[in-house]
Design a protein around this motif. Structure first.
Motif, PDB file in Angstrom:
ATOM      1  N   GLY A 322       0.637  -3.566  -4.758  1.00 16.33           N
ATOM      2  CA  GLY A 322      -0.040  -4.639  -5.479  1.00 16.33           C
ATOM      3  C   GLY A 322      -0.583  -4.098  -6.781  1.00 16.33           C
ATOM      4  N   ASN A 323      -1.900  -4.234  -6.959  1.00 12.86           N
ATOM      5  CA  ASN A 323      -2.542  -3.688  -8.164  1.00 12.86           C
ATOM      6  C   ASN A 323      -3.272  -2.383  -7.891  1.00 12.86           C
ATOM      7  OD1 ASN A 323      -1.730  -5.882  -9.731  1.00 12.86           O
ATOM      8  ND2 ASN A 323      -3.502  -7.122  -9.065  1.00 12.86           N
ATOM      9  N   GLN A 324      -3.130  -1.860  -6.667  1.00 13.25           N
ATOM     10  CA  GLN A 324      -3.841  -0.654  -6.273  1.00 13.25           C
ATOM     11  C   GLN A 324      -2.959   0.588  -6.391  1.00 13.25           C
ATOM     12  OE1 GLN A 324      -7.137  -0.481  -5.365  1.00 13.25           O
ATOM     13  NE2 GLN A 324      -7.244  -2.677  -5.884  1.00 13.25           N
ATOM     14  N   THR A 325      -3.457   1.570  -7.141  1.00 15.72           N
ATOM     15  CA  THR A 325      -2.733   2.845  -7.261  1.00 15.72           C
ATOM     16  C   THR A 325      -2.921   3.657  -5.981  1.00 15.72           C
ATOM     17  OG1 THR A 325      -3.126   2.871  -9.648  1.00 15.72           O
ATOM     18  CG2 THR A 325      -2.471   4.952  -8.617  1.00 15.72           C
ATOM     19  N   GLN A 326      -1.829   4.181  -5.465  1.00 16.39           N
ATOM     20  CA  GLN A 326      -1.869   4.977  -4.243  1.00 16.39           C
ATOM     21  C   GLN A 326      -1.866   6.469  -4.588  1.00 16.39           C
ATOM     22  OE1 GLN A 326      -2.131   3.421  -1.088  1.00 16.39           O
ATOM     23  NE2 GLN A 326      -2.524   1.756  -2.560  1.00 16.39           N
ATOM     24  N   PHE A 327      -2.804   7.201  -4.007  1.00 20.30           N
ATOM     25  CA  PHE A 327      -2.911   8.636  -4.256  1.00 20.30           C
ATOM     26  C   PHE A 327      -2.544   9.412  -3.001  1.00 20.30           C
ATOM     27  CE2 PHE A 327      -5.585   6.807  -7.519  1.00 20.30           C
ATOM     28  CZ  PHE A 327      -5.356   7.616  -8.623  1.00 20.30           C
ATOM     29  N   GLN A 328      -1.983  10.592  -3.228  1.00 18.36           N
ATOM     30  CA  GLN A 328      -1.639  11.482  -2.121  1.00 18.36           C
ATOM     31  C   GLN A 328      -2.103  12.890  -2.455  1.00 18.36           C
ATOM     32  OE1 GLN A 328       2.493  11.332  -1.000  1.00 18.36           O
ATOM     33  NE2 GLN A 328       2.284  12.831   0.626  1.00 18.36           N
ATOM     34  N   ASN A 329      -2.649  13.578  -1.462  1.00 20.21           N
ATOM     35  CA  ASN A 329      -3.103  14.956  -1.643  1.00 20.21           C
ATOM     36  C   ASN A 329      -1.956  15.916  -1.361  1.00 20.21           C
ATOM     37  OD1 ASN A 329      -5.666  13.913  -2.116  1.00 20.21           O
ATOM     38  ND2 ASN A 329      -6.293  14.136   0.020  1.00 20.21           N
ATOM     39  N   LEU A 330      -1.572  16.683  -2.385  1.00 21.11           N
ATOM     40  CA  LEU A 330      -0.424  17.583  -2.280  1.00 21.11           C
ATOM     41  C   LEU A 330      -0.833  19.019  -2.593  1.00 21.11           C
ATOM     42  CD1 LEU A 330       2.124  15.336  -4.231  1.00 21.11           C
ATOM     43  CD2 LEU A 330       1.913  15.537  -1.744  1.00 21.11           C
ATOM     44  N   ASN A 331      -0.187  19.964  -1.915  1.00 15.62           N
ATOM     45  CA  ASN A 331      -0.461  21.384  -2.172  1.00 15.62           C
ATOM     46  C   ASN A 331      -0.020  21.764  -3.577  1.00 15.62           C
ATOM     47  OD1 ASN A 331      -1.534  22.112   0.382  1.00 15.62           O
ATOM     48  ND2 ASN A 331       0.515  22.132   1.250  1.00 15.62           N
ATOM     49  N   LYS A 468     -14.016  16.139  -5.452  1.00 15.71           N
ATOM     50  CA  LYS A 468     -14.339  14.706  -5.458  1.00 15.71           C
ATOM     51  C   LYS A 468     -13.131  13.829  -5.138  1.00 15.71           C
ATOM     52  CE  LYS A 468     -13.510  13.860 -10.416  1.00 15.71           C
ATOM     53  NZ  LYS A 468     -14.081  13.330 -11.662  1.00 15.71           N
ATOM     54  N   TRP A 469     -11.913  14.373  -5.304  1.00 15.32           N
ATOM     55  CA  TRP A 469     -10.715  13.575  -5.052  1.00 15.32           C
ATOM     56  C   TRP A 469     -10.184  13.776  -3.636  1.00 15.32           C
ATOM     57  CZ3 TRP A 469     -10.518  10.104  -8.588  1.00 15.32           C
ATOM     58  CH2 TRP A 469     -10.830  10.394  -9.906  1.00 15.32           C
ATOM     59  N   THR A 470     -10.056  15.019  -3.201  1.00 17.04           N
ATOM     60  CA  THR A 470      -9.464  15.295  -1.880  1.00 17.04           C
ATOM     61  C   THR A 470     -10.506  15.381  -0.774  1.00 17.04           C
ATOM     62  OG1 THR A 470      -9.598  17.715  -2.130  1.00 17.04           O
ATOM     63  CG2 THR A 470      -7.640  16.618  -3.021  1.00 17.04           C
ATOM     64  N   ASN A 471     -11.792  15.512  -1.167  1.00 14.64           N
ATOM     65  CA  ASN A 471     -12.899  15.645  -0.210  1.00 14.64           C
ATOM     66  C   ASN A 471     -12.835  16.954   0.582  1.00 14.64           C
ATOM     67  OD1 ASN A 471     -15.289  14.281   0.308  1.00 14.64           O
ATOM     68  ND2 ASN A 471     -14.583  13.576   2.300  1.00 14.64           N
ATOM     69  N   GLU A 472     -12.022  17.911   0.121  1.00 14.77           N
ATOM     70  CA  GLU A 472     -11.971  19.222   0.759  1.00 14.77           C
ATOM     71  C   GLU A 472     -13.234  20.012   0.413  1.00 14.77           C
ATOM     72  OE1 GLU A 472      -7.604  20.963   1.282  1.00 14.77           O
ATOM     73  OE2 GLU A 472      -8.029  20.499  -0.801  1.00 14.77           O
ATOM     74  N   GLU A 473     -13.643  20.874   1.329  1.00 11.75           N
ATOM     75  CA  GLU A 473     -14.808  21.720   1.090  1.00 11.75           C
ATOM     76  C   GLU A 473     -14.385  23.165   0.862  1.00 11.75           C
ATOM     77  OE1 GLU A 473     -17.787  21.364   4.060  1.00 11.75           O
ATOM     78  OE2 GLU A 473     -18.259  19.276   3.565  1.00 11.75           O
ATOM     79  N   PHE A 474     -15.057  23.826  -0.069  1.00 12.01           N
ATOM     80  CA  PHE A 474     -14.720  25.198  -0.438  1.00 12.01           C
ATOM     81  C   PHE A 474     -15.978  26.069  -0.432  1.00 12.01           C
ATOM     82  CE2 PHE A 474     -11.897  22.303  -2.875  1.00 12.01           C
ATOM     83  CZ  PHE A 474     -10.718  22.585  -2.209  1.00 12.01           C
TER      84      PHE A 474
END
Length: 546
Positions: A322-331, A468-474
């Motif tokens: 639709g009008n929503q951009t889909q994001f994917q977390n990639l290595n 802030k994007w992937t929500n991964e912690e480091f």
């Protein structure tokens, strides 16, 4: 009769003497194999400076999982040891249930736990925090480590191991009368303050933090060096402009005069933001003119990029619905996710650290002791520069046979007697403060200028520990803060992080399978034995007197 009275009198006098001795002589014995309740000399020195009431409130009271009752018990027993050594330390355990909002506002975030009981899983929320109040100052202490662990049992083990360091560090910080002085070096295109806020705001809570512009050495080199030497630690974060000979000489003399340094250096011009905006970029060596200076201390930062199959993820737009951009977390293999040295106090029990477009460090033989802090996985590939990096390469399937460069060193601790890089050279300017070498100095060099760079969300800095994007912690923030503490530590406090304990954890599966047997042993067997004893006693009594 007189003899009997005399014996009674001796007994009464003996009991009174014994009672007096027990009241006046107080001794606690640690009978554990690993001496977990024995305070280190460092901790004893720290708490001996507590000359007024110091209140410790622990929010481990109430109804929470039985596993973490162990943490409550270990925390209570440890704090009782502190209170036994210094009566000014007052302990209180509080139930957080009726004050959760207030605790969250103070920065004490709850932990959500998965609890397994009788083969069933459930969720529980606890507040593993303590609050220390001293002289109108407040310090909060986390009782659960942020390290990535395989199980809650391992998390509990690390939490108990970390108790002495956590409390000693907080008490030392809140009772310290004179703070060490830290400078953030400026003048050579270093990283903007906004992008270092998450890291530097924590440094400023414990030390006196100030900025120092190094390019003032061009006008008044003597005064610049004198002012710089009044500080204890210099933080150099991602310089992008060349250092002049006068500037390098000033830094060299700061080091030989005892100043500690934390270097975060990008030897390659490569920026993630420009790559995301254009889809490709040219990565090329950055000329900082620091190679000879660092070489004299026994290290060299190379100009090759390192790709690692064990890498952090980045969020990329992969389509729209639709009008929503889909994001994917990639290595993204240019962002190595590196582990710390488990045997060093700086890196023990921290989460993996994310690096960005980093280079490897070579160590050279000299009299300086070098301790690796951050290492890659063995599945690495070296990429020469200059080179074009394209974002679309993230879709390429990696071939393991191309990642055979082995472990790469990204951060190193240097300790020992540093010789001046200008010891047998012409000095850029004359100074009466010149020293040819430093005795027992320390520095840390990291081959990534972005290790301390936090992201920005709606114009405000985010936490360095979380993407802030992937929500991964480091573990970036913990690593840098531990590095600062280690460099400025004169008491041996940071070494308490190396404490290792053997905690006996209940085997849940075995306990569940054998619970009927052990219930019989603990409940039914005593009754059976009591019945047998009563029957036998009555039987033999009747037989004897009948």
């Amino acid at each position: 009769m007189n003899k009997k009275l005399r014996n009674i009198a001796f007994l009464i006098v003996g009991l009174i003497a014994l009672n007096f001795i027990s009241q006046s002589v107080y001794k606690r014995l640690d009978l554990t194999q690993d001496q977990r309740y024995t305070l280190s000399e460092t901790t004893k020195t720290i708490i001996s400076k507590v000359d007024k009431s110091l209140f410790i409130t622990v929010y481990l009271e109430g109804d929470f999982p039985s596993e973490f009752k162990r943490l409550q018990i270990e925390t209570r027993q440890y704090l009782e040891e502190l209170a036994a050594k210094n009566s000014n330390i007052i302990i209180h355990f509080a139930n957080p249930d009726n004050q959760r909002e207030d605790l969250i506002k103070k920065g004490m975030m709850p932990s959500q736990l998965t609890v397994e009981e009788n083969g069933k899983l459930s969720e529980a929320i606890i507040f593993p925090w303590a609050e220390i109040n001293f002289n109108s100052q407040t310090k909060i202490v986390s009782l659960l480590p942020t390290a990535i662990v395989a199980s809650q049992e391992e998390q509990l083990q690390k939490a108990i191991e970390n108790l002495e360091y956590s409390f000693s560090n907080a008490i030392n910080s809140i009772t310290q009368k004179e703070q060490k002085r830290v400078i953030l070096l400026k003048g050579n295109g270093e990283l903007e303050d906004l992008y270092q806020y998450s890291f530097l705001s924590e440094v400023a809570k414990k030390y006196k933090l100030a900025k120092f512009t190094l390019d003032s050495v061009a006008k008044n080199p003597q005064k610049t060096l004198q002012d710089l030497n009044s500080f204890d630690l210099a933080i150099i974060t991602k310089p992008t402009q060349k250092f002049t000979e006068k500037e390098k000489f000033t830094l060299d003399q700061f080091i030989t005069n005892g100043g500690k340094t934390l270097w975060m250096i990008d030897n390659i011009q490569a920026d993630q933001d420009s790559l995301l905006s254009t889809g490709k970029m040219l990565a090329y060596p950055r000329e900082l003119e620091l190679t000879n200076l660092l070489f004299s201390y026994g290290i060299r930062i190379n100009t090759t990029l390192i790709k690692d199959l064990y890498a952090a993820k980045i969020a990329l737009a992969t389509g729209t619905i639709g009008n929503q951009t889909q994001f994917q977390n990639l290595n993204w293999f240019y962002h190595p996710l590196v582990t710390g040295n488990p045997n060093n106090a700086i890196t023990k029990n921290i989460a993996p650290v994310r690096l960005q477009f980093t280079n490897q460090i070579d160590t050279l033989k000299n009299n300086i002791q070098k301790t690796p802090l951050l290492l890659s996985s063995p599945l690495t590939q070296k990429v020469g520069t200059p080179t074009i990096i394209e974002l679309q390469s993230i879709a390429d399937e990696p071939l393991e046979k191309e990642y055979v460069s082995g472990h790469q060193l990204f951060a190193v601790l240097l300790e020992g007697n540093f010789n001046s890089a200008y010891k047998n050279r012409v000095k850029p300017f004359e100074t009466s403060l010149f020293k040819a070498n430093a005795i027992n100095n320390k520095m840390i060099v990291i081959a990534d200028g972005d290790i301390g760079k936090n992201q920005i969300l709606k114009g405000k800095p985010t936490d360095l520990s979380r993407d802030k994007w992937t929500n991964e912690e480091f573990g970036n923030k913990d690593f840098l803060l531990n590095s600062v503490d280690y460099l400025l530590d004169d008491t041996g406090l940071i070494k308490l992080r190396n404490k290792t304990l053997k905690i006996n954890i209940l085997d849940k599966q075995k306990a569940f399978k054998e619970r009927t047997f052990w219930q019989f042993i603990n409940v039914a067997l005593p009754l059976v034995l009591l019945f047998v004893f009563g029957f036998a006693f009555n039987y033999f009594r009747k037989r004897r007197y009948s």
